[in-house]
Design an enzyme around this catalytic site. Structure first.
Site, PDB file in Angstrom:
ATOM      1  N   CYS A 165      -4.839   3.056  -5.042  1.00  0.00           N
ATOM      2  CA  CYS A 165      -4.471   2.525  -3.720  1.00  0.00           C
ATOM      3  C   CYS A 165      -4.810   1.039  -3.703  1.00  0.00           C
ATOM      4  CB  CYS A 165      -5.238   3.270  -2.628  1.00  0.00           C
ATOM      5  SG  CYS A 165      -4.868   2.679  -0.959  1.00  0.00           S
ATOM      6  N   GLU A 201       5.361   6.343   1.927  1.00  0.00           N
ATOM      7  CA  GLU A 201       4.322   6.702   0.976  1.00  0.00           C
ATOM      8  C   GLU A 201       4.214   8.220   0.765  1.00  0.00           C
ATOM      9  OE1 GLU A 201       0.472   5.107   0.841  1.00  0.00           O
ATOM     10  OE2 GLU A 201       0.996   3.181   1.763  1.00  0.00           O
ATOM     11  N   CYS A 213       1.956  -1.177   1.635  1.00  0.00           N
ATOM     12  CA  CYS A 213       1.525  -0.347   0.504  1.00  0.00           C
ATOM     13  C   CYS A 213       1.221  -1.306  -0.645  1.00  0.00           C
ATOM     14  CB  CYS A 213       2.624   0.638   0.114  1.00  0.00           C
ATOM     15  SG  CYS A 213       2.212   1.671  -1.314  1.00  0.00           S
ATOM     16  N   HIS A 222       6.014   5.183  -8.317  1.00  0.00           N
ATOM     17  CA  HIS A 222       6.854   4.459  -7.340  1.00  0.00           C
ATOM     18  C   HIS A 222       8.317   4.497  -7.762  1.00  0.00           C
ATOM     19  CE1 HIS A 222       3.580   2.674  -4.963  1.00  0.00           C
ATOM     20  NE2 HIS A 222       2.910   2.776  -6.095  1.00  0.00           N
ATOM     21  N   GLY A 246       2.678  -0.248  -3.884  1.00  0.00           N
ATOM     22  CA  GLY A 246       4.128  -0.351  -3.691  1.00  0.00           C
ATOM     23  C   GLY A 246       4.599  -1.783  -3.775  1.00  0.00           C
TER      24      GLY A 246
HETATM   25  N1  LIG Z   1       0.408   7.084  -1.008  1.00  0.00           N
HETATM   26  C1  LIG Z   1      -0.065   6.606  -2.331  1.00  0.00           C
HETATM   27  C2  LIG Z   1      -1.582   6.313  -2.278  1.00  0.00           C
HETATM   28  C3  LIG Z   1      -1.908   5.109  -1.390  1.00  0.00           C
HETATM   29  C4  LIG Z   1      -1.226   3.863  -1.871  1.00  0.00           C
HETATM   30  C5  LIG Z   1      -1.113   2.722  -0.870  1.00  0.00           C
HETATM   31  N2  LIG Z   1      -1.702   2.942   0.430  1.00  0.00           N
HETATM   32  C6  LIG Z   1      -1.567   1.416  -1.505  1.00  0.00           C
HETATM   33  O1  LIG Z   1      -2.043   0.516  -0.784  1.00  0.00           O
HETATM   34  O2  LIG Z   1      -1.371   1.275  -2.737  1.00  0.00           O
HETATM   35  C7  LIG Z   1       0.212   7.694  -3.386  1.00  0.00           C
HETATM   36  O3  LIG Z   1       0.279   8.874  -3.004  1.00  0.00           O
HETATM   37  O4  LIG Z   1       0.353   7.334  -4.563  1.00  0.00           O
END
Ligand SMILES: N[C@H](CCC[C@H](N)C(=O)O)C(=O)O
Length: 290
Positions: free
Chosen positions: A76, A217, A226, A169, A229
């Protein structure tokens, strides 16, 4: 019994951060889900658990990430910046450059003099098996240095870039993020059978100096930003010849700067503490109820 927590956000991607250094935490997915619940719990996109360094490791801490659906995930980016702000503000370290172990490896966030945080997020991966993405029967269409893949979404074909930043991603480029079908197509992409571990779905629009970005997400839905992301979309834009490093990534929650020269991806952005609080553990489902 009370559980102390800190509410934080990185560019509007919000977190409940829990100190697992000075209190022992071992929750079930249902308990993590309840903490993240915006009606029956505290509310957050993800819950972050800060833990001591594993014995014998060469890191300063470990940090674990739980999506709002209660599932533990590999990485994250916005959370990494909030992690640094947290351990410094809580007096858990005197360092400003910190090595931290995550499920997908070691990352190195650094608190800058101006209060922003830069994170060495490590190198991206593009091979379908490393995403994971099931490319069986699909022919990639090269675009610049990038391979784009045809993904069937609700009867349409979307040409996506697949990138792992430790977490998966799928990035597509659109004419206008404001009208992109994030709410309708995001969940279809997240749950596509081509992604056996599901996927985060990015919608990016090239603009002067960088990109605008919205992300549906995995395990949380659309967030205001994100971090991983932003890294994935910036790298895909560079490979497609749609941007040059450093890429300014405009998210609905704020601005992230992503630099990549073919090695590690470096992300710079904000991290803010909103409030501290306590939750009564009796408000959480019992461990055996999940
Ligand atoms: N939903 C993402 C985890 C959080 C990523 C995001 N909140 C960031 O800042 O990178 C996943 O399941 O891979």
């Amino acid at each position: 019994m009370k559980l102390r927590f800190t509410k934080m956000h990185g560019a509007g991607n919000d977190f409940v951060v829990i100190d697992g250094v000075r209190q022992r935490i071992d929750f079930t997915p249902g308990q993590w889900r309840r903490i993240a619940d915006r009606h029956f719990g505290i509310g957050a996109d993800q819950v972050l658990l800060v833990e001591p360094a594993p014995a014998g490791s060469d890191v300063d801490f470990r940090y674990r990430i739980f999506n709002a659906d209660g599932g533990e995930v590999e990485q994250c980016g916005n959370g990494a910046r909030c992690f640094v702000r947290f351990v410094v503000d809580q007096g858990l370290t005197a360092k400003r450059a910190i090595r931290v172990a995550t499920m997908s490896g070691v990352i190195e966030p650094r608190l800058e003099a101006d209060g922003r945080i830069t994170v060495d997020m490590g190198p991206p991966a593009f091979e379908p098996a490393r995403i994971p993405f099931d490319a069986a029967g699909l022919a990639p269409r090269p675009q610049g240095q990038d391979d784009t893949w045809p993904l069937a979404v609700d009867g349409a074909t979307r040409w996506i870039s697949v990138v792992s930043m430790g977490n998966p991603h799928a990035v597509q480029f659109v004419d206008d993020v404001d009208t992109a079908p994030v709410a309708s197509e995001g969940p279809l992409i997240e749950h596509s059978p081509r992604f056996p571990a599901r996927v985060n779905a990015g919608f990016a629009q090239p603009v002067p100096g960088g990109i605008r970005l919205r992300v549906w997400e995995r395990g949380a839905g659309e967030t205001l930003a994100c971090g991983t992301g932003a890294c994935a979309a910036a790298v895909a834009a560079i490979r497609r010849g749609l941007a040059i490093s450093p890429v300014q990534v405009h998210t609905r929650g704020g601005l992230l700067s992503i630099a990549w020269d073919g090695g590690s991806v470096f992300m710079t952005g904000p991290a803010a503490t909103v409030f501290e609080g306590e939750i009564d553990l009796a408000a959480l489902p019992s461990p055996d109820s999940e």
